[in-house]
Design a protein around this motif. Structure first.
Motif, short mmCIF file in Angstrom:
data_model
loop_
_atom_site.label_atom_id
_atom_site.label_comp_id
_atom_site.label_asym_id
_atom_site.label_seq_id
_atom_site.Cartn_x
_atom_site.Cartn_y
_atom_site.Cartn_z
N ARG A 131 -2.03 -36.26 -9.03
CA ARG A 131 -2.22 -35.28 -10.11
C ARG A 131 -1.26 -35.54 -11.26
O ARG A 131 -1.61 -35.43 -12.42
CB ARG A 131 -2.00 -33.87 -9.58
CG ARG A 131 -3.17 -33.32 -8.78
CD ARG A 131 -2.91 -31.91 -8.31
NE ARG A 131 -2.47 -31.00 -9.34
CZ ARG A 131 -3.27 -30.35 -10.19
NH1 ARG A 131 -4.56 -30.53 -10.09
NH2 ARG A 131 -2.78 -29.54 -11.08
N ARG A 132 -0.01 -35.88 -10.93
CA ARG A 132 0.98 -36.17 -11.97
C ARG A 132 0.56 -37.40 -12.78
O ARG A 132 0.64 -37.42 -14.00
CB ARG A 132 2.34 -36.39 -11.35
CG ARG A 132 3.44 -36.59 -12.36
CD ARG A 132 4.74 -36.79 -11.66
NE ARG A 132 4.99 -35.72 -10.72
CZ ARG A 132 5.94 -34.81 -10.85
NH1 ARG A 132 6.74 -34.87 -11.86
NH2 ARG A 132 6.10 -33.88 -9.94
N PHE A 133 0.11 -38.46 -12.10
CA PHE A 133 -0.34 -39.67 -12.78
C PHE A 133 -1.54 -39.37 -13.67
O PHE A 133 -1.62 -39.85 -14.81
CB PHE A 133 -0.71 -40.75 -11.75
CG PHE A 133 -1.34 -41.96 -12.36
CD1 PHE A 133 -0.57 -42.87 -13.07
CD2 PHE A 133 -2.70 -42.18 -12.25
CE1 PHE A 133 -1.15 -43.99 -13.65
CE2 PHE A 133 -3.28 -43.28 -12.82
CZ PHE A 133 -2.52 -44.20 -13.52
N THR A 134 -2.48 -38.56 -13.18
CA THR A 134 -3.66 -38.21 -13.96
C THR A 134 -3.27 -37.40 -15.19
O THR A 134 -3.82 -37.62 -16.28
CB THR A 134 -4.66 -37.43 -13.10
OG1 THR A 134 -4.94 -38.16 -11.91
CG2 THR A 134 -5.95 -37.18 -13.83
N ALA A 135 -2.33 -36.49 -15.05
CA ALA A 135 -1.89 -35.68 -16.19
C ALA A 135 -1.19 -36.55 -17.24
O ALA A 135 -1.44 -36.39 -18.45
CB ALA A 135 -0.96 -34.57 -15.72
N VAL A 136 -0.35 -37.47 -16.80
CA VAL A 136 0.33 -38.37 -17.75
C VAL A 136 -0.68 -39.29 -18.44
O VAL A 136 -0.61 -39.52 -19.66
CB VAL A 136 1.42 -39.18 -17.02
CG1 VAL A 136 1.96 -40.30 -17.89
CG2 VAL A 136 2.54 -38.27 -16.57
N LEU A 137 -1.65 -39.79 -17.69
CA LEU A 137 -2.68 -40.65 -18.26
C LEU A 137 -3.52 -39.88 -19.29
O LEU A 137 -3.83 -40.41 -20.37
CB LEU A 137 -3.58 -41.22 -17.15
CG LEU A 137 -4.72 -42.12 -17.61
CD1 LEU A 137 -4.16 -43.39 -18.22
CD2 LEU A 137 -5.64 -42.44 -16.43
N LYS A 197 3.89 -31.39 -4.46
CA LYS A 197 3.30 -31.90 -5.70
C LYS A 197 2.64 -33.24 -5.41
O LYS A 197 3.20 -34.11 -4.76
CB LYS A 197 4.37 -32.05 -6.77
CG LYS A 197 4.96 -30.72 -7.17
CD LYS A 197 5.97 -30.88 -8.25
CE LYS A 197 6.53 -29.51 -8.57
NZ LYS A 197 7.62 -29.55 -9.49
N ALA A 205 -2.62 -37.24 -21.04
CA ALA A 205 -1.80 -36.97 -22.22
C ALA A 205 -1.64 -38.24 -23.07
O ALA A 205 -1.72 -38.18 -24.31
CB ALA A 205 -0.44 -36.43 -21.80
N ALA A 206 -1.43 -39.37 -22.42
CA ALA A 206 -1.28 -40.63 -23.16
C ALA A 206 -2.58 -40.99 -23.88
O ALA A 206 -2.55 -41.42 -25.04
CB ALA A 206 -0.86 -41.75 -22.21
#
Length: 103
Positions: free
Chosen positions: A39-45, A35, A47-48
């Protein structure tokens, strides 16, 4: 038309050891897929930003319906946050498709 019975026409299925695993699965099921933290940071950003944009849009609409003055930064936030979140999410979808095809 042929008079050959269907049992003699069918080809036996390939043996299990000759079949290949699906391209998106790991050869070793005990190893989890890798993972990306980016990508995880971009997804959280994304969504926020989407939640923030929806909140500011709701605030703008409530203030307009109450006949109150709306701060320009609130309008600008609602105009820029939602499209930016959409672009980030679209980029994540395109990257996911590209990763799956690449295998």
């Amino acid at each position: 038309m042929s008079n050959t019975p269907p049992e003699k026409v069918r080809v036996p299925a390939a043996r299990a050891e000759k079949q290949f695993p699906a391209p998106h699965t790991s050869p070793d099921p005990r190893v989890p897929p890798r993972k990306s933290p980016f990508r995880r940071f971009t997804a959280v950003l994304a969504a926020a930003l989407a939640l923030f944009g929806l909140g500011t849009l709701a605030a703008v609409l409530i203030l307009y319906l109450g006949s109150q003055a709306v701060a320009p930064w609130l309008i600008a936030a609602s105009l820029y946050a939602l499209p930016l979140a959409f672009l980030l999410m679209a980029g994540l979808v395109i990257d996911g498709i590209r990763r799956r095809r690449r295998g």
